[in-house]
Write a protein that holds these residues in place. Structure first.
Motif, mmCIF file in Angstrom:
data_model
loop_
_atom_site.group_PDB
_atom_site.id
_atom_site.type_symbol
_atom_site.label_atom_id
_atom_site.label_comp_id
_atom_site.label_asym_id
_atom_site.label_seq_id
_atom_site.Cartn_x
_atom_site.Cartn_y
_atom_site.Cartn_z
ATOM 1 N N ASP B 259 -28.158 10.778 35.477
ATOM 2 C CA ASP B 259 -29.086 10.527 36.595
ATOM 3 C C ASP B 259 -29.187 9.026 36.901
ATOM 4 N N PRO B 260 -28.879 8.616 38.151
ATOM 5 C CA PRO B 260 -28.875 7.181 38.465
ATOM 6 C C PRO B 260 -30.256 6.532 38.313
ATOM 7 N N ARG B 261 -31.313 7.321 38.371
ATOM 8 C CA ARG B 261 -32.655 6.745 38.212
ATOM 9 C C ARG B 261 -32.897 6.225 36.798
ATOM 10 N N LEU B 262 -31.976 6.608 35.884
ATOM 11 C CA LEU B 262 -32.130 6.198 34.471
ATOM 12 C C LEU B 262 -31.620 4.796 34.177
ATOM 13 N N LYS B 263 -31.003 4.147 35.161
ATOM 14 C CA LYS B 263 -30.276 2.902 34.895
ATOM 15 C C LYS B 263 -31.112 1.838 34.152
ATOM 16 N N ALA B 264 -32.270 1.503 34.715
ATOM 17 C CA ALA B 264 -33.107 0.467 34.088
ATOM 18 C C ALA B 264 -33.609 0.934 32.723
ATOM 19 N N PHE B 265 -33.967 2.230 32.650
ATOM 20 C CA PHE B 265 -34.454 2.768 31.386
ATOM 21 C C PHE B 265 -33.371 2.688 30.305
ATOM 22 N N THR B 266 -32.157 3.064 30.683
ATOM 23 C CA THR B 266 -31.040 3.048 29.728
ATOM 24 C C THR B 266 -30.827 1.649 29.165
ATOM 25 N N LYS B 267 -30.885 0.676 30.063
ATOM 26 C CA LYS B 267 -30.691 -0.714 29.643
ATOM 27 C C LYS B 267 -31.797 -1.141 28.661
ATOM 28 N N ALA B 268 -33.032 -0.798 28.996
ATOM 29 C CA ALA B 268 -34.155 -1.179 28.137
ATOM 30 C C ALA B 268 -34.083 -0.456 26.793
ATOM 31 N N PHE B 269 -33.691 0.811 26.822
ATOM 32 C CA PHE B 269 -33.570 1.619 25.603
ATOM 33 C C PHE B 269 -32.515 0.994 24.678
#
Lengths: 413, 413
Positions: B259-269
């Motif tokens: 899901d493209p909405r996960l981009k910022a979350f993935t980076k922070a994770f």
């Protein structure tokens, strides 16, 4: 460098007999330190066969590359060994340095450079100035005598705390033949090969290919079953020389590896390798305990070897032994990380014959006091029974002490 | 155990925010030492998704087997962590012990035992008496509050010298979501997994499978690129929990890993994992230097990883760093023993940006004084350029000091 002799050193050294066709001389050439004996020249009579096994490092030293190339000829007239500088990672300079050393030796001995074998041990990455051998080797060639075995073994030491020698006399046909060996080790030791440098000499009349077979078979359960710190040297070299001089006393010439007349010799040769490799473990840097790891009940011997090596190389197991702690939990960890077939709930573990864990849990008869007492011995055997198959293996190592860190934390300075 | 805080500890700890849906409590249950906080209970609201990655040891601990089985359900209501005893190599007792702990926790929390996750750290091979949790967990469930992050991170420590926490706040859709993480490490650390225990919590509404994908991708260059001593624990556990509470603030529910909405979350994770794993390296047992090993110019990334790990696990390299010695010879040794493609004469090696070796020999511009000065820094980067291809990789480790030996030479006693 450590100066105290390892507490695990053998109580005495064997009397090293003469090997007809071998003469030895040592000198201080100032390779790294002034006034320290750092060069060994072994002169070998015409007709000497040679064999060798070497490090599997992808970045071998210049002398290793030299020896590998010269083994093709199968003949040797001289061995030059220096300590103080390994001539490893020295680029084109290193290659030129081996060529110059061989030229100086060949001139001194009166042979072809193809018959000169070289080994260097010491610091890696520093250029070795081969001109230091100029004059020195000529003088050594003149003064070499057949009796300087202990001097020779001392000359090749680096952080070793005692010289390592072994000898055997055995019948080949109806004639007596002799095998002498020496080794240096101490650190940066892990198969394949385990010791940095070891040299075996015999007067038996063996062809180069027979000698090579003996070496290859012999190292498997000796030098290749030995680890000090899991670090494989760029310089590990084991060379064997057979002068053939015993032929004059009626020893038969052996040119086929499977020759049945070789039986006693093979056993004695193997024993020399076992003896020398155990001495290397006993002189592991900072070692206070000799550690024998036995793995049985494995699915295959290579699997047992990998599990044994995983235990023998585990810093947590090795520090526990240093602390005289029968920490079987760490042994379980090391079995588990090896990646080999293992069933936690079938594992049994013993220290010096006392079973501490059985069927994947603490042995019901476990007695902390009894085990603690056993761990005080200078030799600790860790035995792991996997309960899976019939294969077994054994490796030797030593404990990991603060002295290891001290020795290696300021080696170069 | 060591009492002084590692000199490599972060200067301060981040303010750990509340994560809606997570409450924490700690207690001293007397697992191993009396009066020492040794139990953490994390209460998770209904609807919490869970994911996990674990040690690859063939002899995993009982809690690891418990968690692996319970992950199937994808839902969590409680996490119970104890220090002092790893409940590893404890046979059937160990299995019974995890079941009893889960029962006690499930009763205290009011959930199914399938929703209870367990982690234990400490001594291996000693039975864990789960009845010690009786009463304690019920009390913790009653008193848990959302703010006790530092207490929680402290409760899971063993030979750690400082608690390890990290936090990030990031947008998911238009809503703010938070990620908190904690870890404990110190010794017996080597992929896969590197840290013994780490727990990540977020209020983002992620499905269990999304969380699992994030974890799997995230550990590759963080926890799996970390080694302290090459020893893989039987207990390594990284669990991630997503309460989904941020959905109430408008965060979108994510049930697809790409899901493209996960981009910022993935980076922070990923950043949280990187932060925690670096903290583990900074608190390696006895560590005085953080060591970053960078290998570039490799034929493939896995090849670069194996060479970097060979360097990072070499006792000789690690003791040299402890001695502030830019001993590139030992780095060459470690490259050579890795068994991966390497050409000695193309190697270049730098310490903290200063090139010491080039094209397989000492760099002509090498200046001992300059390098010695650079080695005094608390962080040392070893960079090896292989000159073969374009792949690179990086791993973190620490130096090997006498304190490591001291800590591990008498851990059990």
């Amino acid at each position: 460098m450590s100066t105290a002799v390892s507490p695990l050193a053998p109580p005495d050294f064997p009397e090293m007999p003469v090997i007809a066709g071998v003469r030895l001389a040592t000198a201080a050439a100032g390779i790294r330190y002034k006034g320290r004996t750092d060069v060994l020249l072994a002169l070998l009579d015409k007709g000497t066969a040679v064999a060798g096994v070497f490090t599997k490092s992808k970045c071998p030293s210049a002398p290793v590359e030299w020896c590998r190339a010269k083994l093709q000829g199968g003949a040797a007239r001289a061995l030059v060994v220096n300590s103080g500088n390994a001539n490893a990672f020295t680029g084109k300079t290193g290659k030129a340095s081996t060529a110059l050393t061989a030229q100086i030796a060949a001139k001194a001995v009166g042979c072809s450079t193809s018959d000169v074998f070289l080994a260097s041990t010491g610091v890696i990455g520093e250029p070795l100035d081969a001109t230091k051998f100029d004059g020195v080797l000529a003088q050594l060639a003149e003064t070499a005598t057949p009796d300087r075995w202990m001097d020779a073994a001392k000359a090749i030491m680096t952080t070793d705390t005692f010289p390592k020698v072994a000898t055997a006399t055995v019948k080949l046909g109806k004639a007596k033949v002799t095998i002498n060996g020496m080794a240096k080790g101490a650190g940066m030791i892990m198969p394949d090969m385990a010791t940095m440098l070891s040299f075996i000499f015999t007067d038996a009349p063996l062809s180069a290919s027979v000698l090579q077979s003996l070496l290859k078979a012999g190292v498997e359960d000796t030098f290749n079953a030995l680890t000090i710190d899991g670090d494989t040297s760029t310089s590990d070299t084991l060379l064997a020389f057979a002068t053939g001089a015993a032929a004059a006393n009626g020893a038969p010439k052996i040119s086929r590896a499977g020759d049945p007349r070789l039986k006693a010799f093979t056993k004695a040769f193997q024993q020399i390798l076992a003896d020398l490799s155990e001495q290397v473990a006993r002189d592991g840097e900072g070692a206070r305990k000799l550690v024998e790891v036995v793995v049985e009940g494995a699915t295959t011997k290579p699997s047992a070897r990998r599990i044994a090596m995983s235990i023998a190389n585990s810093p947590l197991v090795k520090t526990a032994i240093a602390g005289e702690d029968a920490n079987w939990g760490r042994v379980v960890m090391a079995v588990g990380k090896a990646g080999e077939p293992a069933n936690r709930d079938k594992l049994s573990i013993s220290f010096n014959g006392i079973r501490v864990a059985k069927s994947g849990a603490r042995d019901p008869s476990y007695n902390e006091k009894e085990v603690s007492e056993a761990m005080k011995a200078p030799k600790v055997q860790i035995k792991v029974a996997l309960g899976l198959g019939k294969a077994k293996d054994r490796v030797l190592t030593c404990d990991l002490t603060k002295e290891y860190v001290a020795i290696n934390g300021d080696y170069r300075s």
